[in-house]
Design an enzyme around this catalytic site. Structure first.
Site, PDB file in Angstrom:
ATOM      1  N   HIS A  70       0.820  -1.209   0.000  1.00 22.54           N
ATOM      2  CA  HIS A  70       0.000   0.000   0.000  1.00 22.54           C
ATOM      3  C   HIS A  70       0.855   1.260   0.000  1.00 22.54           C
ATOM      4  CE1 HIS A  70      -2.652   2.928   2.382  1.00 22.54           C
ATOM      5  NE2 HIS A  70      -3.140   2.901   1.166  1.00 22.54           N
ATOM      6  N   GLU A  73       1.982   1.911  -3.428  1.00 22.88           N
ATOM      7  CA  GLU A  73       0.895   2.516  -4.209  1.00 22.88           C
ATOM      8  C   GLU A  73       0.926   4.046  -4.074  1.00 22.88           C
ATOM      9  OE1 GLU A  73      -3.558   3.676  -3.420  1.00 22.88           O
ATOM     10  OE2 GLU A  73      -3.197   1.565  -2.938  1.00 22.88           O
ATOM     11  N   HIS A  74       1.139   4.534  -2.861  1.00 26.81           N
ATOM     12  CA  HIS A  74       1.234   5.977  -2.654  1.00 26.81           C
ATOM     13  C   HIS A  74       2.443   6.560  -3.384  1.00 26.81           C
ATOM     14  CE1 HIS A  74      -1.668   7.084   0.714  1.00 26.81           C
ATOM     15  NE2 HIS A  74      -1.888   5.793   0.524  1.00 26.81           N
ATOM     16  N   GLU A 150      -3.806   7.540   7.733  1.00 31.98           N
ATOM     17  CA  GLU A 150      -4.895   6.778   7.125  1.00 31.98           C
ATOM     18  C   GLU A 150      -5.254   5.580   7.995  1.00 31.98           C
ATOM     19  OE1 GLU A 150      -5.580   4.230   3.000  1.00 31.98           O
ATOM     20  OE2 GLU A 150      -4.205   5.943   2.995  1.00 31.98           O
TER      21      GLU A 150
END
Length: 447
Positions: A70, A73-74, A150
């Site tokens: 993840h 992905e950022h 997040e």
């Protein structure tokens, strides 16, 4: 996330068959470097959904770097030498499109929805960041803080998310579905830019990627563009992750989560099969029907019996997805009504499955369930993005989008007897994990 309800359940594709609407068959081809391309022509509007899927997700991570899929992905939005400083999204917006990405247990995907004239530019951008992503420590430090925040607001401050996290960590001991996609906070706090770079260098390659294009295009033209922009990228030697097979569960497991909340809740998760062989794994189709019988439409059994009739719950649900690289869970859950204990609601949830196991369902109920589910999914047939999602998920699972029609036929063949049989077969307490949400006052949060 209620994946079955959102998209990935098997039965939604029945709409195409029973309503006489045939989707344009998807065409697929493989570039010389191993990258697969799937194209479905849909000429109803001059727009295109363009997606690049990488067959890598949190299940490919290891202890110590959970969440890195993840995080990467950022980082994919931070830029390359050609398109630096996060300019990719600005370019997409300037061309009248929108873009985003998502990471799952099984895959990571990047997408743009754009006017068809700008498809080639999207391929150029995606090919560039597949090969030339920059890793500046300043960018990483910014993004890792974003990811940690997040995690805080999506998980740590959300009681239901904490319950789901604890449930999966308890249900799976060996399999990496044990940890959350976002990662454990301690791993995020100790992650480095090199962890993200190593992930990118290991997994981001054309021979580990599938491009999906749905929209007002010609497949032959898409192939030429794919060869032009992606075909020159060299493949990498893929070293697959070692299999981490979940041991057979030999007894009921329980976990309780204390968190600030207004109401308690209970979640029951049973180990059930995922779809691996379309022809042989017949139980998965009956399990999908069972999930729909329980919670597939407004008057389904759980809500009809427990919420409206007996008023022992204020919310109930069931969830099952057979499309998965790893093992599957069949989940039922509920929030008890005032004056009803969690233990009583748990008993009633189990009884609903026992009722199917003991008495079965009628042919009329089976048909009604299919009709209701089809009706609720009709709008998705108008979505090019929804079609691209469907193709990508089936490709990432290893089943392949070519099997969708066969899956439809297998679902049409499900009988009431098969639904009753799976209700008897898979819902033993020996394969059950139970998670309870125990509400605490807000002042107790930091204790």
């Amino acid at each position: 996330m209620k994946i079955r309800k959102m998209l990935f359940g098997l039965m939604f594709v029945l709409f195409w068959v029973q309503n006489g609407v045939q989707a344009e068959p998807a065409q697929e081809f493989v570039l010389n470097n191993g990258m697969k391309v799937v194209v479905r022509e849909d000429h109803r509007a001059p727009v295109v959904a363009h997606m690049v899927w990488y067959r890598v997700g949190s299940m490919d991570e290891t202890n110590g770097t959970t969440g890195v899929a993840h995080v990467l992905e950022h980082m994919m939005f931070k830029g390359t030498k050609k398109y630096p400083d996060g300019s990719l999204s600005k370019i997409v917006a300037g061309l009248g499109g929108k873009d985003n990405a998502f990471t799952n247990t099984d895959y990571t995907a990047y997408f743009q929805q754009i006017p068809k004239a700008n498809l080639e530019k999207m391929m150029e951008l995606e090919a560039d960041r597949m090969e030339n992503l920059q890793f500046k420590d300043a960018d990483f430090q910014k993004e890792i803080r974003v990811v940690m925040e997040e995690r805080r607001w999506r998980t740590d401050d959300q009681p239901n998310a904490l319950v789901d996290e604890a449930l999966r960590a308890t249900a799976f001991n060996a399999h990496p579905y044990h940890w959350p996609v976002v990662g454990w906070m301690n791993d995020l706090q100790n992650m480095t830019v090199n962890d993200a770079r190593n992930w990118y260098e290991r997994w981001y390659a054309p021979n580990n990627a599938t491009m999906v294009v749905v929209g007002d295009v010609k497949a032959a033209e898409v192939k030429k563009l794919a060869e032009k922009h992606f075909g020159r990228i060299k493949p990498k030697k893929m070293v697959p992750t070692k299999p981490q097979v979940e041991p057979i569960q030999k007894g009921e497991r329980r976990v309780a989560v204390k968190a600030p909340a207004e109401n308690p809740s209970v979640v029951l998760a049973y180990k059930v099969p995922a779809l691996k062989d379309v022809e042989k794994d017949s139980d998965v189709y009956a399990l999908d029907v069972l999930a729909t019988v329980l919670d597939g439409y407004d008057n389904a059994r759980l809500s009809s019996s427990l919420v409206r009739k007996d008023q022992v719950a204020i919310a109930v649900g069931a969830d099952y997805s057979a499309i998965s690289r790893g093992p599957a869970l069949f989940v039922i859950e509920g929030t008890p009504a005032k004056g009803v204990s969690v233990a009583e609601l748990e008993k009633r949830l189990k009884q609903e499955i026992a009722n199917v196991a003991g008495k079965g369902i009628s042919p009329e109920e089976l048909q009604r369930v299919k009709t209701q589910l089809i009706s609720s999914q009709i709008y998705k047939r108008d979505s090019m993005f929804g079609q691209a999602m469907e193709i990508g998920v089936f490709e990432m699972s290893g089943i392949g989008q070519k099997q969708i029609d066969r899956i439809i036929e297998k679902l049409k063949e499900v009988t009431p007897e098969q639904v009753q049989a799976v209700a008897k077969k898979y819902f033993s307490d020996d394969s059950l994990t139970v998670a309870n949400l125990v509400p605490v006052a807000l002042t107790e949060k930091k204790k």
